[in-house]
Design an enzyme around this catalytic site. Sequence first.
Site, mmCIF file in Angstrom:
data_model
loop_
_atom_site.group_PDB
_atom_site.id
_atom_site.type_symbol
_atom_site.label_atom_id
_atom_site.label_comp_id
_atom_site.label_asym_id
_atom_site.label_seq_id
_atom_site.Cartn_x
_atom_site.Cartn_y
_atom_site.Cartn_z
ATOM 1 N N ASP A 199 -5.933 5.928 -4.016
ATOM 2 C CA ASP A 199 -4.593 6.252 -3.539
ATOM 3 C C ASP A 199 -4.370 5.617 -2.170
ATOM 4 O O ASP A 199 -5.266 4.975 -1.623
ATOM 5 C CB ASP A 199 -4.404 7.772 -3.454
ATOM 6 C CG ASP A 199 -5.263 8.413 -2.369
ATOM 7 O OD1 ASP A 199 -6.082 7.708 -1.734
ATOM 8 O OD2 ASP A 199 -5.119 9.614 -2.145
ATOM 9 N N ASP A 201 -0.041 9.514 -0.564
ATOM 10 C CA ASP A 201 0.050 10.761 0.187
ATOM 11 C C ASP A 201 0.657 10.454 1.539
ATOM 12 O O ASP A 201 0.146 9.609 2.273
ATOM 13 C CB ASP A 201 -1.349 11.360 0.409
ATOM 14 C CG ASP A 201 -1.789 12.263 -0.724
ATOM 15 O OD1 ASP A 201 -0.961 12.531 -1.621
ATOM 16 O OD2 ASP A 201 -2.943 12.709 -0.708
ATOM 17 N N ASP A 210 -3.332 6.719 1.617
ATOM 18 C CA ASP A 210 -3.158 7.859 2.515
ATOM 19 C C ASP A 210 -2.469 7.376 3.784
ATOM 20 O O ASP A 210 -3.037 6.592 4.542
ATOM 21 C CB ASP A 210 -4.524 8.454 2.880
ATOM 22 C CG ASP A 210 -5.349 8.817 1.642
ATOM 23 O OD1 ASP A 210 -4.933 9.733 0.918
ATOM 24 O OD2 ASP A 210 -6.397 8.177 1.409
HETATM 25 P P1 DGT Z 1 -10.169 6.899 -2.413
HETATM 26 O O1 DGT Z 1 -10.690 7.574 -3.630
HETATM 27 O O2 DGT Z 1 -10.413 5.447 -2.465
HETATM 28 O O3 DGT Z 1 -8.742 7.246 -2.124
HETATM 29 O O4 DGT Z 1 -11.096 7.431 -1.214
HETATM 30 P P2 DGT Z 1 -10.667 8.240 0.055
HETATM 31 O O5 DGT Z 1 -11.850 8.333 0.922
HETATM 32 O O6 DGT Z 1 -9.418 7.684 0.643
HETATM 33 O O7 DGT Z 1 -10.440 9.685 -0.507
HETATM 34 P P3 DGT Z 1 -9.121 10.590 -0.523
HETATM 35 O O8 DGT Z 1 -7.912 9.747 -0.598
HETATM 36 O O9 DGT Z 1 -9.310 11.594 -1.603
HETATM 37 O O10 DGT Z 1 -9.158 11.402 0.846
HETATM 38 C C1 DGT Z 1 -9.302 10.832 2.124
HETATM 39 C C2 DGT Z 1 -9.617 11.891 3.132
HETATM 40 O O11 DGT Z 1 -8.492 12.741 3.309
HETATM 41 C C3 DGT Z 1 -10.753 12.791 2.695
HETATM 42 O O12 DGT Z 1 -11.855 12.588 3.527
HETATM 43 C C4 DGT Z 1 -10.300 14.169 2.900
HETATM 44 C C5 DGT Z 1 -8.843 14.103 3.206
HETATM 45 N N1 DGT Z 1 -8.038 14.750 2.159
HETATM 46 C C6 DGT Z 1 -7.226 14.113 1.309
HETATM 47 N N2 DGT Z 1 -6.589 14.967 0.506
HETATM 48 C C7 DGT Z 1 -7.018 16.187 0.823
HETATM 49 C C8 DGT Z 1 -6.729 17.490 0.311
HETATM 50 O O13 DGT Z 1 -5.914 17.691 -0.573
HETATM 51 N N3 DGT Z 1 -7.396 18.520 0.861
HETATM 52 C C9 DGT Z 1 -8.274 18.318 1.854
HETATM 53 N N4 DGT Z 1 -8.927 19.352 2.328
HETATM 54 N N5 DGT Z 1 -8.555 17.109 2.358
HETATM 55 C C10 DGT Z 1 -7.948 16.052 1.868
HETATM 56 MG MG MG Z 2 -7.597 7.701 -0.402
#
Ligand code: DGT
Ligand code: MG
Length: 364
Positions: free
Chosen positions: A203, A288, A205
């Site tokens: 996603d 997001d 962010d």
């Molecule tokens: P990806 O899978 O390539 O998008 O990997 P990331 O590391 O961007 O993972 P992501 O997008 O799920 O989340 C990024 C960071 O934001 C993660 O360390 C925790 C925070 N985060 C995102 N969404 C939520 C949520 O709904 N609840 C909480 N507690 N933290 C969140």
């Molecule tokens: Mg992400």
Amino acid sequence: VTALAPLGQQMAPYACQRRTPLLHSNQPLTEALETLAEEAGFSGSEGRSLAFTRAASVLKALPGRLSALEELGPLPGIGEHSRRVIQDVLEDGVSVEVERVKLSERYRTMKLFTKIFGVGVRTASRWYQEGLRTLLDLQERNTKLTRQQQAGLRHYDDLNTPVERGEAESVGRTVQEAVQRFLPGASVTLAGGFRRGKPRGHDVDLLLTHPEAGREAGLLSRLVSWLDSQGLILYQHSQENSFALCEGPEPPGSRDVLDRFERCFSIFRLEAQGGPGAARGWKAVRVDLVVAPVSQFPFALLGWTGSRHFERELRRFASHERKMVLNSHALYDTMRKRFLPAASEEEIFQHLGLEYVPPGQRNA
Ligand code: DGT
Ligand code: MG
């Protein structure tokens, strides 16, 4: 023969005390352990899941490729079960246990269902129990779906095709341009995995703020309506800010402490830039949008940069080692009974007495 120093000799116990680069030398081992972590999560065994995740995270921080279990030394954070898996993979190239999990009907079905936007372990598990096995089953048996899950199902293939960095940057620019219409001077920051240097992710962010406190209020709804009116939004649901500093942060370990910002979960319609969506002309992308007041911005940035395990370890370190409560809004010192403000991520690490770890080294 000179005895080699164990690879893990100098490994600090918390992931937030270590540098974890994006690329490391122990991919087959971490993949095996993370499969077991995922499977444990699917079965509701959070503790077991965390143990495998911790072990994988330690291996990601090793300075080199592990070729024998002994090289690990008496590392903290790698339990007996994980050691067994590591040994199997080192000796045989695969772990029979992991291969069995990957082939199991339950694991495969849980994976299929949890990849639907809006479907968590609980829902997927219920569907599995009810005998559902495929996405077609969901439709044919008229399974009750939320509006979010319906959108997730409709865009299943796109949302499970990785978002490329170029696509994420393009979404960022679109949002930046739109934001300037309503609130000149506001900033849009790409957080999440892309900020840690990942070339692709699941996603986008984006963190929004404005240098003057309070000016960001109301921005999100105007922004989202405008994007929607331009046909750029396929799905969205927003959530209002529910965080009040005077309440004090929640106790450590409480769920969803990061979810109290004004926030929009959305699916963007992104003009195709080659890849699978090219023929159709567009691709659905999960975005997001999170709005933080400037005083909380460094905490939000730290909290939304991840990785999830790095974040969890930061909070555990803060609470166990410093008697402080950290979340994406603030840092609270429970001994001195006061909030510790910060103007940058560096200052938050300083408050915690931690060496600064740059985003590219937070891939724990
Ligand atoms: P990806 O899978 O390539 O998008 O990997 P990331 O590391 O961007 O993972 P992501 O997008 O799920 O989340 C990024 C960071 O934001 C993660 O360390 C925790 C925070 N985060 C995102 N969404 C939520 C949520 O709904 N609840 C909480 N507690 N933290 C969140
Ligand atoms: Mg992400």
